[in-house]
Enzyme design. Structure first.
Site, PDB file in Angstrom:
ATOM      1  N   ARG A  44      13.474  -9.168 -10.341  1.00 14.33           N
ATOM      2  CA  ARG A  44      14.021 -10.478  -9.981  1.00 14.33           C
ATOM      3  C   ARG A  44      13.682 -11.554 -11.014  1.00 14.33           C
ATOM      4  O   ARG A  44      14.459 -12.451 -11.257  1.00 14.33           O
ATOM      5  CB  ARG A  44      13.503 -10.900  -8.610  1.00 14.33           C
ATOM      6  N   GLU A 189      -0.221  -3.514   6.119  1.00 11.30           N
ATOM      7  CA  GLU A 189       0.396  -4.765   5.710  1.00 11.30           C
ATOM      8  C   GLU A 189      -0.157  -5.922   6.548  1.00 11.30           C
ATOM      9  O   GLU A 189      -0.686  -5.716   7.639  1.00 11.30           O
ATOM     10  CB  GLU A 189       1.915  -4.699   5.949  1.00 11.30           C
ATOM     11  N   LYS A 204      11.555   7.948   9.095  1.00  8.55           N
ATOM     12  CA  LYS A 204      11.307   9.221   8.406  1.00  8.55           C
ATOM     13  C   LYS A 204      11.679  10.412   9.296  1.00  8.55           C
ATOM     14  O   LYS A 204      12.245  11.392   8.828  1.00  8.55           O
ATOM     15  CB  LYS A 204       9.850   9.296   7.977  1.00  8.55           C
ATOM     16  N   GLY A 301       1.260   5.518  -1.568  1.00 12.27           N
ATOM     17  CA  GLY A 301       0.477   5.216  -2.761  1.00 12.27           C
ATOM     18  C   GLY A 301       1.339   5.250  -3.998  1.00 12.27           C
ATOM     19  O   GLY A 301       2.359   5.938  -4.054  1.00 12.27           O
TER      20      GLY A 301
END
Lengths: 429, 429
Positions: A44, A189, A204, A301
């Site tokens: 960005r 998070e 998933k 990861g």
């Protein structure tokens, strides 16, 4: 042969992908005769691009620069989100470029639109990194286990939840304190909803169940429960019984219907999945010929995930970017080929139930009466004094019954005056 | 597209392969548009062929009938042995046919000659079933983990040995009685040498280590020890220390050299391999980017193994029998690209030592003196009375030392008068 790569998104996985491609450039040249060339990276801002430009790479803030560059034959989408990546992937496939992504939410949500587009344009659209990080479970289901049909899947596919449950189990800590610790370590998070409420696992599972059953399993139809309601008492009782609690994705075929759900579950301590601890992921498959098989490894990861992205790039390179082998057939990943999902009420499980009640006479009689009215048999029962005065905790294990009956029973039990909080319920797997 | 298959050998795996190909014929046609047709099966006698002819298949006792049949594009070698299969595979590749085999001994012994022939003829030569039965470990190393380099492998790749050690561990039984039981159950051959002495594991390790290191690991240079000398005492002591004993194949790179060996080893009870029990196989890889990863499943048996053979057939079919994608590059599997194997004396381990001695004073002093002369530190020691009068069993655990020093020490210790039998030694991993 030189193969031009355009990478959109240079966050954690994107920069890991750049690192591995640069590190193994000579190795791939020697082993496969393929010269992978990072033609362009896209981000960005120029600030994000600066470290890559410092490596001598060409950077752009315009995704169109990748789309219109004829030297680029593989577009790697690692930006995240839904709508923009979807439009980029559509542009790339239409422009005759192959696509690699790690974006599970995108595959679960828009795979049914993107796979046909890839097939129409005879281009590869690979997504090994979308499930299980670096564990090669997608390729196993698409290519390595083709001598088998998949009967069921049980999987630990969210490292954050597995870390939290492992810590709670090993240290006897409460959910909230382990979550805070996981956040400080970067394993969770700031807003942990996506992980701890099971949404990431369901994305998933939708992908795995679709690949396993060759029928489209719609993410929106998967029953999802997260791990917020699991407490130390549940984990301690589970251990006493020889079980561990894991957040599982579960898929199986039941009389032609598809049972797909994400929820915490009690697993026997000697199950292969029971010792998959910490941030590890694992996928346990039951197949018709191979029988049960397990793959485990780092499910997230920077480098584990990037290694799966690179494996997809290598696969495309080896197959020849200009043609050669047909893309993996994904026709079944289509809304026109829907799996018939079994409603959660029609699934059957044995249940762990935890009732927190006032310490009154007749509590047990009232609870067991309602259960027996629904035809639910109690297999074992433990009653313990609670840390708070005048409260008791009763834990019951039931025999296998239809979940609909259990839900009706619990609805009634929760209205009883002595109930201090709603009953907790965890399924055995 | 119709794809003609010729199968040589209709024993356990061969008949399983026929069964799966017939069962999944419509499935492959629908999913891949590939019509796999068993053009011919070949066996030594008409008696062996009778049940296949009864299914409507064409049978022959002459392998040449497969080689000269232009309708056959994939030859599946499941006969076993070395020399004849080698010549058949050479003929098939030279005649432009692709080859699939499950023959690990053949790959370990003659792979270095056959892979170049396959490459020269631009034909596939696949062998997924050769290691780990139906576990897709070969394809993982060749294709799925290409974003990684393999630093080390630890694997349980002989179901017979794993079954015997598991039974000894769980029931406290002696090796000989468990072996007899395994033979009666069909888990061990009448002549168990190949399995229990580690030879089969070493064939498989040679293949895995070659694929992992991209250097040719010669089977003949692998240090091999089997499980005959493991006794109930060792297993009980191991458990007391929190360890289990497994027959492992071990590969790692040590300062540019290759450490490859097969021997019983003490594994921590919480290692992912420690709970791989019974006839299960498992391969534990440590890679540069993904980190540790494990695959486990049925390592032998009719349908697990046949499902891997069929996966190879499907892979060739999907890639187009007439051309398309290049065969997987196997140039590194060549005697001209040898791994430099570390002699066992130069490897380093911590050791478990068991001394069975007469009950005399000074025994401990004599043993520890010799160990300390070699610079070997003892970390812990347990002495126990033996079931037989006047004998004691001393178990020691040493710190990590060079194996050469340990061997010199044990050679000296074994000459001491009080030693009732040679010292037993098991490595920690």
């Amino acid at each position: 042969m030189q193969i031009g790569i355009g990478i959109i998104g240079v966050g954690t996985v994107g920069s890991g992908t750049v690192d591995i491609l640069l590190e193994k450039k000579a190795y791939y040249q020697e082993l496969y005769g393929l010269d992978f060339n990072i033609t362009m990276v896209c981000a960005r801002t120029d600030e994000e691009l600066a470290p890559f430009r410092a490596l001598g790479l060409t950077g752009s803030t315009q995704v169109q620069d990748i789309m219109t560059n004829p030297a680029i034959s593989i577009v790697v989408e690692l930006a995240g989100g839904y709508e923009l990546p979807k439009s980029w992937i559509e542009q790339a496939l239409t422009a005759g470029k192959h696509v690699v992504t790690a974006n599970k939410a995108l595959i679960a949500k828009y795979g049914a639109q993107l796979f046909p587009l890839a097939a129409k344009n005879k281009r590869h659209f690979l997504f090994e990194a979308a499930v299980g990080g670096g564990i090669p479970i997608i390729r196993s289901l698409q290519e390595a286990l083709t001598g088998n049909s998949v009967n069921s899947i049980k999987c630990i596919i969210n490292g954050t939840c597995n870390y939290i449950l492992t810590e709670m189990s090993q240290k006897g800590s409460a959910f909230a304190s382990v979550l805070a610790e996981a956040q400080s370590l970067g394993y969770a998070e700031a807003d942990p909803t996506f992980d701890v409420d099971g949404i990431d696992s369901a994305h998933k599972l939708a992908i795995l169940a679709t690949l396993g059953s060759k029928q489209y399993v719609d993410f929106n139809k998967i029953h999802i429960e997260g791990i917020r309601r699991i407490n130390e008492t549940d984990i301690a009782f589970a251990r006493e019984m020889g079980f561990v609690i894991k957040l599982l994705g579960v898929f199986s075929k039941v009389e032609g219907k598809t049972d797909a759900r994400v929820h915490p579950a009690l697993l026997p301590g000697d199950h292969l999945l029971a010792s998959v601890n910490g941030v590890l992921n694992a996928v346990y498959l039951e197949t018709d010929h191979l029988g049960p098989t397990l793959q485990t490894g780092a499910g997230a990861g920077k480098y584990p995930t990037a290694s799966a992205v690179v494996a997809d790039i290598v696969a495309i390179g080896r197959q020849g970017v200009k043609g050669g082998m047909s893309p993996i057939p994904m026709d079944f990943f289509s809304e026109g080929n829907p799996a018939d999902l079994l409603p959660i009420e029609e699934t059957s499980s044995a249940f762990y139930l935890r009732f927190t009640t006032r310490d009154e006479t007749g509590v047990l009689a009232s609870i067991t009466k309602i259960l027996s009215q629904q035809g639910i048999s109690v297999e074992s029962m433990i009653q313990k004094g609670h840390q708070k005065k005048d409260r008791v905790v009763i834990v019951m294990v039931t025999q296998v019954c239809k979940e609909g009956l259990m839900r009706q029973a619990l609805e009634q039990i929760n209205t009883l005056n002595f109930m201090v909080q709603p009953a907790a319920m965890i399924r055995f797997i």
